[in-house]
Enzyme design. Sequence first.
Site, PDB file in Angstrom:
ATOM      1  N   HIS A  90      43.775  46.408  42.227  1.00 24.68           N
ATOM      2  CA  HIS A  90      44.175  46.123  40.851  1.00 24.68           C
ATOM      3  C   HIS A  90      44.239  47.418  40.063  1.00 24.68           C
ATOM      4  O   HIS A  90      43.349  48.259  40.150  1.00 24.68           O
ATOM      5  CB  HIS A  90      43.178  45.177  40.168  1.00 24.68           C
ATOM      6  CG  HIS A  90      43.608  44.829  38.775  1.00 24.68           C
ATOM      7  ND1 HIS A  90      44.524  43.835  38.512  1.00 24.68           N
ATOM      8  CD2 HIS A  90      43.300  45.379  37.572  1.00 24.68           C
ATOM      9  CE1 HIS A  90      44.742  43.769  37.208  1.00 24.68           C
ATOM     10  NE2 HIS A  90      44.013  44.696  36.615  1.00 24.68           N
TER      11      HIS A  90
ATOM     12  N   ASP B 191      41.989  32.817  31.080  1.00 22.54           N
ATOM     13  CA  ASP B 191      42.411  34.178  30.743  1.00 22.54           C
ATOM     14  C   ASP B 191      43.748  34.172  30.010  1.00 22.54           C
ATOM     15  O   ASP B 191      43.936  34.925  29.058  1.00 22.54           O
ATOM     16  CB  ASP B 191      42.495  35.061  31.993  1.00 22.54           C
ATOM     17  CG  ASP B 191      42.896  36.480  31.621  1.00 22.54           C
ATOM     18  OD1 ASP B 191      42.132  37.119  30.872  1.00 22.54           O
ATOM     19  OD2 ASP B 191      43.980  36.934  32.018  1.00 22.54           O
TER      20      ASP B 191
ATOM     21  N   ARG C 116      43.611  37.441  22.126  1.00 21.76           N
ATOM     22  CA  ARG C 116      43.155  38.831  21.980  1.00 21.76           C
ATOM     23  C   ARG C 116      44.301  39.721  21.521  1.00 21.76           C
ATOM     24  O   ARG C 116      44.126  40.612  20.701  1.00 21.76           O
ATOM     25  CB  ARG C 116      42.598  39.352  23.310  1.00 21.76           C
ATOM     26  CG  ARG C 116      41.231  38.765  23.655  1.00 21.76           C
ATOM     27  CD  ARG C 116      40.853  39.091  25.091  1.00 21.76           C
ATOM     28  NE  ARG C 116      40.759  40.501  25.358  1.00 21.76           N
ATOM     29  CZ  ARG C 116      40.918  41.059  26.553  1.00 21.76           C
ATOM     30  NH1 ARG C 116      41.159  40.298  27.616  1.00 21.76           N
ATOM     31  NH2 ARG C 116      40.824  42.356  26.718  1.00 21.76           N
TER      32      ARG C 116
ATOM     33  N   SER D 225      38.324  39.604  32.019  1.00 20.55           N
ATOM     34  CA  SER D 225      39.724  39.198  32.206  1.00 20.55           C
ATOM     35  C   SER D 225      40.219  39.613  33.602  1.00 20.55           C
ATOM     36  O   SER D 225      40.769  38.807  34.361  1.00 20.55           O
ATOM     37  CB  SER D 225      40.575  39.853  31.111  1.00 20.55           C
ATOM     38  OG  SER D 225      41.925  39.809  31.425  1.00 20.55           O
TER      39      SER D 225
ATOM     40  N   LYS E 215      40.375  37.024  37.417  1.00 20.01           N
ATOM     41  CA  LYS E 215      41.602  36.816  38.206  1.00 20.01           C
ATOM     42  C   LYS E 215      41.422  37.327  39.637  1.00 20.01           C
ATOM     43  O   LYS E 215      41.899  36.717  40.589  1.00 20.01           O
ATOM     44  CB  LYS E 215      42.779  37.517  37.524  1.00 20.01           C
ATOM     45  CG  LYS E 215      43.205  36.802  36.244  1.00 20.01           C
ATOM     46  CD  LYS E 215      44.257  37.561  35.477  1.00 20.01           C
ATOM     47  CE  LYS E 215      43.727  38.758  34.755  1.00 20.01           C
ATOM     48  NZ  LYS E 215      44.515  39.372  33.753  1.00 20.01           N
TER      49      LYS E 215
HETATM   50  N1  URA Z   1      44.425  43.788  32.192  1.00 21.39           N
HETATM   51  C1  URA Z   1      43.997  42.494  32.191  1.00 21.39           C
HETATM   52  O1  URA Z   1      44.328  41.729  33.087  1.00 21.39           O
HETATM   53  N2  URA Z   1      43.206  42.099  31.201  1.00 21.39           N
HETATM   54  C2  URA Z   1      42.805  42.902  30.195  1.00 21.39           C
HETATM   55  O2  URA Z   1      42.071  42.477  29.323  1.00 21.39           O
HETATM   56  C3  URA Z   1      43.266  44.231  30.192  1.00 21.39           C
HETATM   57  C4  URA Z   1      44.070  44.645  31.216  1.00 21.39           C
END
Ligand code: URA
Length: 433
Positions: free
Chosen positions: A82, A161, A168, A183, A187
């Site tokens: 990621h 999320d 947000r 967040s 995932k």
């Molecule tokens: N990437 C994400 O998936 N969530 C965030 O809050 C910031 C970057």
Amino acid sequence: MRAYDVIKNKRDSKKLAQNEIKYLIKGFVDGSIPDYQMAAFLMAVYFQGMDEEETYWLTDCMRTSGDLIELDGISGITVDKHSTGGVGDKTSLVLGPVLAALGLKVAKMSGRGLGHTGGTIDKLEAIEGFSCELTRQQFIDAVNKTGVVIVGQTGNLVPADKKIYALRDVTATVDSIPLIAASIMSKKLAVANKILVLDVKVGSGAFMKSLEDARTLARLMVKIGTQGGRKVSAVLSNMDEPLGEMIGNAVEVQEAVETLQNKGPESFTQLIRTLAAQALVLAENGKISTADAEARVDLVLQNGAAYKKFLEMVEIQGGNPAKINQLPKARQTIELKADQDGFVSSMQCEEIGLAAMMLGAGRETKDSVIDMAVGLKLIRHVGDQIRKGDVIAEVYVNPDRGDNSKAIKRLRDAICISSKKANASPLILDIIS
Ligand code: URA
């Protein structure tokens, strides 16, 4: 329990209990807790923070808010990666095939881009016929066959999320370290990969502007991932200038192809080497040194094994490997020339990403249509000496899209030239494992 009390506790800097966090997340996802209460809670977290335990509970509540993806049908060690997001970030396109060539399994789900960062799925769709929509069984079968597959997210993965991030985004609460960690990790932990390598970007083009904040975020994510039963490593990399040279869709695929053939920019290759080596060290339970792991990465780049994996992935996902060099091309190239002597002293990454978006390479809104061919190449980098008239960037445009002059001005303004020499920061800033 009342949402009011949970908000008040956080506002007053009290540590929340697991059931308070669960109550809030569950209620927000099922609609019984309204946006205005969640917005107030997010702002309270923004100012008061959360400790590691609270952040883990938040992550876990969010993770279990929707589908969980088991990868039981895949034989071998599954790895995910990621990136916290950056400009010109085509890492997944290269890292996936490299890891597959090293014998690991990459069952990757990626997203589309919005705003100044491009999405991996958008880039791959620059390849004619390439499909990122596979059924669950096709996905598993394809990973078992080629070792690497990249698809779009399907199903109801972490709906908490999606809802929280949308809030947000409009309440100035994106840049909170516990909220970002929860967040991202909710995932990642919703998919049952065994190994996770995090690329945490630091600099003007990243969420984390300082190395200190990036370290805090990385440590937190590594802890959450480890607690969630994964082997995790985080690489902190510089995003004070875009990654590599190309920014766009087809042009980034082209740069990825060159890198897979060991002909890519050294900085980008170094990031791939570092991330892949971390995955390999974790896969081998630390029985291989980082230097040996890096040498194995270099070998699959040099001997064509990684590029072969990429072509296999293209084929199994509906593209024609023989046409990989016939990507969409823009009709016109405009050279951006330096208007003074000096040094490239800095680049405003986000502005460069937005300039590419204005050319048509990215989406301004969710419904914008991307032009796969347009984009830009940064010829000069931070620290380079230049003379007036030197080409500092090439801009690939399709004039029939309309006037591109505002985008080109934005690009010019984002590349700062000064009379004083500036040194570029190293690309790899730290590794946290
Ligand atoms: N990437 C994400 O998936 N969530 C965030 O809050 C910031 C970057």
